[in-house]
Design a protein around this motif. Structure first.
Motif, PDB file in Angstrom:
ATOM      1  N   ARG A   1       6.269  -6.143  -0.283  1.00  0.00           N
ATOM      2  CA  ARG A   1       6.248  -5.573   1.471  1.00  0.00           C
ATOM      3  C   ARG A   1       8.296  -5.348   1.307  1.00  0.00           C
ATOM      4  O   ARG A   1       8.422  -4.048   1.725  1.00  0.00           O
ATOM      5  N   LEU A   2       8.409  -6.496   0.540  1.00  0.00           N
ATOM      6  CA  LEU A   2      10.385  -5.874   0.508  1.00  0.00           C
ATOM      7  C   LEU A   2      10.549  -4.682  -0.318  1.00  0.00           C
ATOM      8  O   LEU A   2      11.443  -3.912  -0.266  1.00  0.00           O
ATOM      9  N   ALA A   3      10.049  -4.453  -1.034  1.00  0.00           N
ATOM     10  CA  ALA A   3      10.312  -3.509  -2.179  1.00  0.00           C
ATOM     11  C   ALA A   3      10.056  -2.011  -1.393  1.00  0.00           C
ATOM     12  O   ALA A   3      10.355  -1.410  -1.441  1.00  0.00           O
ATOM     13  N   TYR A   4       8.464  -1.649  -0.765  1.00  0.00           N
ATOM     14  CA  TYR A   4       8.193  -0.953   0.129  1.00  0.00           C
ATOM     15  C   TYR A   4       9.103  -1.119   1.207  1.00  0.00           C
ATOM     16  O   TYR A   4       9.944   0.365   1.842  1.00  0.00           O
ATOM     17  N   GLN A   5       9.700  -2.013   1.835  1.00  0.00           N
ATOM     18  CA  GLN A   5      10.690  -2.154   2.309  1.00  0.00           C
ATOM     19  C   GLN A   5      12.217  -1.169   1.910  1.00  0.00           C
ATOM     20  O   GLN A   5      13.137   0.325   2.355  1.00  0.00           O
ATOM     21  N   TRP A   6      12.188  -1.694   1.353  1.00  0.00           N
ATOM     22  CA  TRP A   6      13.625  -0.855   0.530  1.00  0.00           C
ATOM     23  C   TRP A   6      13.364   0.403   0.193  1.00  0.00           C
ATOM     24  O   TRP A   6      14.789   1.618  -0.022  1.00  0.00           O
ATOM     25  N   ALA A   7      13.029   1.185  -0.792  1.00  0.00           N
ATOM     26  CA  ALA A   7      11.941   2.655  -0.873  1.00  0.00           C
ATOM     27  C   ALA A   7      12.673   3.118   0.359  1.00  0.00           C
ATOM     28  O   ALA A   7      12.421   4.369   0.584  1.00  0.00           O
ATOM     29  N   GLY A   8      11.757   2.337   1.992  1.00  0.00           N
ATOM     30  CA  GLY A   8      12.040   3.390   2.935  1.00  0.00           C
ATOM     31  C   GLY A   8      13.686   3.007   3.190  1.00  0.00           C
ATOM     32  O   GLY A   8      13.717   4.381   3.961  1.00  0.00           O
ATOM     33  N   LEU A   9      13.714   2.624   2.810  1.00  0.00           N
ATOM     34  CA  LEU A   9      15.488   1.854   3.768  1.00  0.00           C
ATOM     35  C   LEU A   9      16.227   3.548   2.976  1.00  0.00           C
ATOM     36  O   LEU A   9      17.138   4.202   3.660  1.00  0.00           O
ATOM     37  N   LYS A  10      15.778   3.610   1.674  1.00  0.00           N
ATOM     38  CA  LYS A  10      16.667   4.431   0.846  1.00  0.00           C
ATOM     39  C   LYS A  10      15.997   5.993   0.364  1.00  0.00           C
ATOM     40  O   LYS A  10      16.230   6.709  -0.462  1.00  0.00           O
ATOM     41  N   GLN A  11      14.985   6.331   1.249  1.00  0.00           N
ATOM     42  CA  GLN A  11      14.148   7.285   2.039  1.00  0.00           C
ATOM     43  C   GLN A  11      13.919   8.115   0.845  1.00  0.00           C
ATOM     44  O   GLN A  11      13.906   9.485   0.159  1.00  0.00           O
ATOM     45  N   LEU A  12      12.629   6.887  -0.590  1.00  0.00           N
ATOM     46  CA  LEU A  12      12.702   7.765  -1.672  1.00  0.00           C
ATOM     47  C   LEU A  12      11.349   8.619  -1.417  1.00  0.00           C
ATOM     48  O   LEU A  12      10.479   7.653  -1.223  1.00  0.00           O
ATOM     49  N   GLN A  13      11.023   9.587  -1.678  1.00  0.00           N
ATOM     50  CA  GLN A  13       9.929  10.310  -1.205  1.00  0.00           C
ATOM     51  C   GLN A  13       9.179  10.067  -1.933  1.00  0.00           C
ATOM     52  O   GLN A  13       7.830  10.241  -1.770  1.00  0.00           O
ATOM     53  N   ASP A  14       8.664  10.387  -3.784  1.00  0.00           N
ATOM     54  CA  ASP A  14       7.909   9.583  -4.552  1.00  0.00           C
ATOM     55  C   ASP A  14       7.230   8.724  -4.672  1.00  0.00           C
ATOM     56  O   ASP A  14       7.886   7.735  -4.431  1.00  0.00           O
ATOM     57  N   GLN A  15       5.811   8.890  -4.817  1.00  0.00           N
ATOM     58  CA  GLN A  15       4.877   7.330  -4.735  1.00  0.00           C
ATOM     59  C   GLN A  15       6.043   6.564  -6.188  1.00  0.00           C
ATOM     60  O   GLN A  15       6.324   7.464  -7.225  1.00  0.00           O
ATOM     61  N   PRO A  16       5.917   5.711  -6.616  1.00  0.00           N
ATOM     62  CA  PRO A  16       5.977   5.282  -7.163  1.00  0.00           C
ATOM     63  C   PRO A  16       5.240   5.132  -8.918  1.00  0.00           C
ATOM     64  O   PRO A  16       4.502   5.234  -7.960  1.00  0.00           O
TER      65      PRO A  16
END
Length: 315
Positions: free
Chosen positions: A233-248
């Motif tokens: 959940r933390l990793a996905y939260q941070w990806a959202g904050l950084k507005q990373l659009q592509d799938q990991p």
């Protein structure tokens, strides 16, 4: 003494066995560390020490320990102190006390110590600013383990401009809990909020913030103290904050699964490391140089967290 309620200090035995069981190493000191004595306001009543290599560069790594733990010992046994001497970066070790918490945990579940510029949060901020000046450092990197990882999440949210990159090991996202009851729930089951809601809550704290530190998140898939869903959940939260659009993208080797989110420059901005069979603690690999030493909650693994985190930071 930090602003901590009697309820937090005098918790029940059930709470001691869980929320305050983020317990790691015995408290022993290292003569290589120097006390940091003059860092301004200290509402959290914390102490600190630092390690400065002979030819220190501009990089400062801040390490937040777990419960019942001496931060200097963690630095030594995890391999981080050895890496500091080898890579010539300085180390800052904020230290919790039994006066503030009966298990010497950072009070990551207390709003009085995690709100912006209050309690332990402000003490750690002032320590970092003082250490930067004392050590002539310009780049700051934050590593937190267990309760220290949960507190590191709060620091990254409250002071994103202060930290260049972070690492959270066996920790939890912020905001995840605001009292003992919600903290126990978050540890056992993971956050009640989905990652999108965690992002929204951070936006309320930092409504104008656009730039967020790079982050590497570590967990063992057999962690029975802090549910591994917290790391995800933390990793996905941070990806959202950084507005990373592509799938990991994900890869797996030697029982280590690596999930990475890349930015527009194709650089890894957020990553999640999950180690098969690892319980609660930090991974060490005594077979390699600077790989750390096996001990309670320093868990033998195919990889060393400290080594890989320093690589992620590129310092």
């Amino acid at each position: 003494m930090g602003a901590i309620s009697n309820q937090i200090k005098c918790s029940s035995s059930a709470v001691k066995g869980l929320i305050l069981s983020l317990s790691l190493l015995p408290a022993t000191a290292s003569a290589a560390f120097i006390p940091l004595t003059d860092f301004g306001a200290n509402p959290g009543s914390l102490t600190a020490s630092y390690l400065e290599p002979k030819e220190a560069n501009e990089n400062l790594v801040v390490l937040l320990h777990g419960c019942e733990q001496n931060g200097e010992t963690l630095a030594e046994q995890s391999g981080l102190a050895s890496l500091a001497k080898s890579h010539q970066f300085s180390l800052l070790i904020p230290q919790q006390s039994y006066d503030n918490n009966i298990k010497k945990c950072f009070n990551w579940f207390s709003p009085q110590d995690t709100n912006l510029d209050s309690g332990e949060m402000l003490s750690i901020k002032n320590m970092i600013l003082a250490a930067k000046k004392e050590l002539d450092a310009s780049q700051v990197y934050l590593l937190g383990l267990s309760a220290g990882g949960a507190m590191s999440s709060a620091i990254l949210v409250n002071y994103p401009e202060l930290v260049d990159a972070g690492a959270i090991v066996a920790g939890l996202p912020f905001p995840c809990a605001n009292n003992l009851t919600t903290a126990i729930s978050c540890m056992r089951k993971g956050p009640l909020q989905p990652a999108s809601e965690l992002v929204s809550q951070v936006r309320k704290v930092q409504p104008t913030q656009q730039s967020w530190p790079r982050l590497t998140v570590w967990t063992g898939d057999s962690d029975s103290v802090v549910n591994p869903i917290n790391a995800e959940r933390l990793a996905y939260q941070w990806a959202g904050l950084k507005q990373l659009q592509d799938q990991p993208t994900s890869s797996q080797a030697k029982g280590v699964q690596t999930t990475q989110w890349r930015d527009s420059n194709n650089e890894v901005a957020v990553e999640l490391i999950t180690i098969t069979g690892l319980e609660h603690g930090i991974a060490v690999n005594p077979a390699v140089s600077h790989g750390g030493t096996s001990a309670p909650f320093l868990l033998t693994s195919p990889v060393s967290s400290a080594i890989e985190i320093v690589k992620f930071w590129n310092i």
